[in-house]
Design a protein around this motif. Structure first.
Motif: not given
Length: 732
Positions: A110, A115, A84, A93, A121, A112-113, A117, A89, A124
């Motif tokens: 995604d 859940h 993150t 992305d 941390g 990061y949106t 991760v 990140r 991903a």
């Protein structure tokens, strides 16, 4: 049958240029067809009629975007950093944006949106859903996926893959096992024949047969799903059977030449006599492999038919191309090599074998077995039962990332997911409603599933007016027995789950599919075993025209396969061979017991025919039961030993691969062949026959009237040609 084979062998000898030209043309056409078709194997296992397959079919009709292949892309941050953090990140992305543009990709999650991760941390998890089934995902699309994650790799982020389809998922066959096996086979043949031409001929014919078989399978893979293991099994059997069948006929022909027989008659007689045993042996293997179709599992049916086709081609080549090549070779197959260390040794050994001298190692071994029959039989059976004990703990499952070597991306992805998310994230389940439900109902379903014992997490995944899907993550890995218990538990309590959501539900997903496949294969084992045992009894009764010989052979086969099962469980499931073979202990591959039953049955019938036919021939001529066992075993020992060592070596050579599935198959086949040939057919069988004596050949009076005599030994043919038989020839 022997008369027809004699005519076929002599025709191939006389028309050798035509026969050679036909086979070369067939090989060229097979290569051209395979190249033009672009067929590729895959490892997608499906079984019609299972709940997981019904789930897949439902999704294909109602939500095609989720019915295709799926790739999990794992992004792991560099040491000391988090995924993150701004740098990692941004790289992730950028990679996700490029993945969305990859051809055939339907959706990309995604992390990061959604859940995705890990709690610490550091990792991903991205889900890439393809718009096509795994076999239909193009290599170009997978290559584009590899290119798309370049920004992450350039930022120092580790990228690994898993799922039903991912870059590098297709097994690329290695030529190393075949090369090693052929080299070892050539050395064994050189020792057996002591002549370069004779040693090379079975190798050449086997290679041609494998080329035709492999190209044919590749062409078929363009129109039907063929598992990569099918190719491996076909190559194993094509090479081993091709070399062995050529060996049996060539051994007979070479010995007849050494006894002064004219070349053309010797070729025809070798095909008519030894060829009869080869035909019967090949048919048992082919029928057993085709018998795999009775279990109703498509990929197993294709595997059996592919291997059966390879054996059939090996048989046709042995009966036609080999006699043609023997015509070209003439007496060159009796030109022995000679070394300074032991000049003339190979020629002396060959002539001693052709004369069936009682001083050979085979003769000495057979005398020992007959003299110590009770001790030998007891020791052999006790050894096999001891080796079979681990089979009582056999657990079936399909390969997962956990069984791959640590150099494999699927294994690295599996380990990262297990360490940072939990093992269940490697194999989530899908709970699918059979018609649309309100979003609130889907949420209630997810909440109810999350409270089930063994569930780590549950959340709605997708929905439309026709279907709703909840993703369920178990607490345990895909191959853990607890995960199978969870699947069965959810299905057993289906009514309570359906009451929560107000709609019928199905439990599916890749993990559930693998569990269903393993269960179906386990249920099919008793059925297939009954088919194989029944087939063995019918075929061997027809061959030897007696009842006790088939019963003895079946018991020996069951002991061999049980011991092979036990050795496989100890080495690969218990992990005794983890350091020897470089493997991770895991479940026994679900389809391995079935193909082992088919193949070891077929090969055990081979050796049974080659040994017992010599004993029967001697007994018919001498009426001396114990003496026939001693002499018949001695006559067949050398060629059966060479044949078994060749098969053993070829199977062992396939363990020099990185794929644990292929290693397990090669090991199991090698152990099964070794035990059946040396412990059962050349040791326990002669000992038992010596104990039983003449009673082993008993059959009711009506038997001779109603059971035809295929004359696999070729005795009637020899009588027609005026060739002596019984104790003076060297038939296989």
């Amino acid at each position: 049958m022997s008369t027809y084979l004699f005519a076929l062998g002599r025709w191939a000898f006389r028309r050798r240029r035509l026969v050679l030209g036909i086979w070369l043309l067939v090989a060229v056409l097979a290569v051209v067809l395979a190249t033009a078709s672009g067929g590729k194997t895959n490892d997608t296992f499906t079984i019609p009629g299972t709940e997981s397959q019904r789930t897949t079919d439902l999704l294909q009709h109602t939500l095609p975007a989720l019915a295709g292949g799926q790739t999990q892309v794992v992004f792991a941050a560099p040491a000391g950093r988090h995924i993150t953090d701004p740098g990692p990140r941004a790289a992730v992305d950028a990679s996700l944006a490029r993945i969305k543009g990859v051809p055939q990709v339907a959706t990309v999650s995604d992390p990061y949106t959604a859940h995705g991760v890990s709690p610490d941390g550091q990792v991903a998890l991205v889900s890439v859903q393809w718009g096509a089934q795994p076999p239909d995902v193009k290599d170009a699309s997978l290559d584009a996926l590899e290119t798309a994650v370049t920004p992450a790799r350039q930022a120092g982020v580790q990228v690994e893959y898993s799922g039903s389809v991912y870059p590098g998922w297709r097994l690329v066959p290695s030529e190393l096992p075949e090369l090693i096996g052929l080299i070892i086979a050539f050395v064994i043949l050189l020792i057996t024949f002591g002549a370069l031409v004779a040693a090379g001929m079975p190798i050449l014919t086997a290679i041609l047969g494998v080329v035709v078989s492999l190209m044919g399978i590749t062409a078929l893979a363009s129109v039907i799903n063929i598992a990569s293991a099918s190719t491996t099994v076909a190559i194993m059997l094509g090479l081993s059977c091709g070399v062995d069948y050529g060996l049996f006929i060539l051994f007979r022909h070479r010995n007849q030449l050494l006894q002064g027989m004219e070349t053309e008659q010797s070729v025809g007689l070798a095909v008519g006599t030894a060829g009869g045993s080869v035909v019967f042996a090949a048919l048992t293997v082919i029928i057993a492999l085709c018998g795999m179709s009775v279990v109703g599992i498509p990929f197993l049916t294709v595997m059996g038919l592919s291997a059966a086709a390879a054996v059939a081609i090996a048989l046709l080549i042995a009966l036609t191309l080999l006699p043609a090549l023997l015509g070209f070779a003439g007496h060159r197959i009796t030109r022995f090599i000679s070394t300074r260390v032991r000049p003339g040794h190979h020629e002396r050994v060959a002539k001693t074998s052709a004369a069936e001298s009682p001083t050979t190692r085979g003769a000495r071994w057979s005398r020992f077995v007959v003299r110590r029959d009770w001790l030998v039989a007891f020791t052999g059976v006790a050894l096999l039962l001891l080796l079979a004990l681990p089979a009582l703990d056999m657990q079936l499952g399909l390969p997962s990332g956990a069984s791959k070597p640590t150099s494999n991306t699927q294994r690295r992805a599996y380990d990262l997911i297990s360490a940072h998310f939990g093992p269940g994230y490697n194999g989530p389940l899908l709970v699918v409603t059979e018609h649309g439900v309100p979003p609130a109902a889907a949420q209630r379903l997810a909440a109810a599933l999350a409270t089930q014992q063994g569930v780590a997490a549950a959340a709605p995944l997708a929905a439309n007016p026709q279907v709703a899907i909840v993703r369920v993550v178990p607490k345990t890995g895909p191959n853990d027995p607890a995960t199978a218990d969870l699947v069965h538990g959810l299905r057993d309590h289906r009514a309570a789950i359906e009451a929560v959501v107000g709609a019928p539900v199905l439990i599916g997903g890749t993990t559930a599919s693998n569990i269903d496949v393993s269960q179906k294969l386990a249920d099919a084992l008793p059925v297939f075993l009954a088919v194989v045992v029944g087939l063995a009894f019918v075929l061997l009764t027809l061959a030897f025209r007696t009842i006790l010989v088939p019963i003895k052979s079946i018991i020996g086969f069951l002991l061999s396969v049980a011991a092979a099962f036990g050795a496989q469980v100890a080495m690969f499931q218990w992990g005794w061979g983890r350091h020897i073979f470089g493997i991770t202990p895991t479940e026994t591959i679900s389809f391995l017991p079935l193909i082992m039953l088919a193949i070891i049955f077929g090969l055990s019938s081979d050796y049974e025919v080659f040994v017992v036919s010599r004993i029967k021939e001697d007994y018919t001529a001498s009426d001396d039961a114990r003496g026939a066992v001693r002499r018949g075993t001695a006559r067949s020992a050398r060629v059966v030993t060479a044949a078994a060592l060749i098969m053993f070596s070829i199977f062992v050579a396939f363990m020099f691969t990185s794929d644990p599935t292929i290693k397990a198959i090669g090991f199991s086949f090698a152990v099964g062949v070794f035990l059946d040939a040396f412990v059962v057919r050349l040791t326990v069988v002669p000992a038992v026959m010596a104990i039983v004596g003449a009673r082993i050949w008993y059959h009711p009076r009506w038997f001779a009237r109603y059971v035809p005599d295929p004359d696999i030994e070729g005795s009637r043919l020899e009588d027609q040609l005026g060739v002596p038989h019984g104790s003076t020839d060297a038939r296989v």
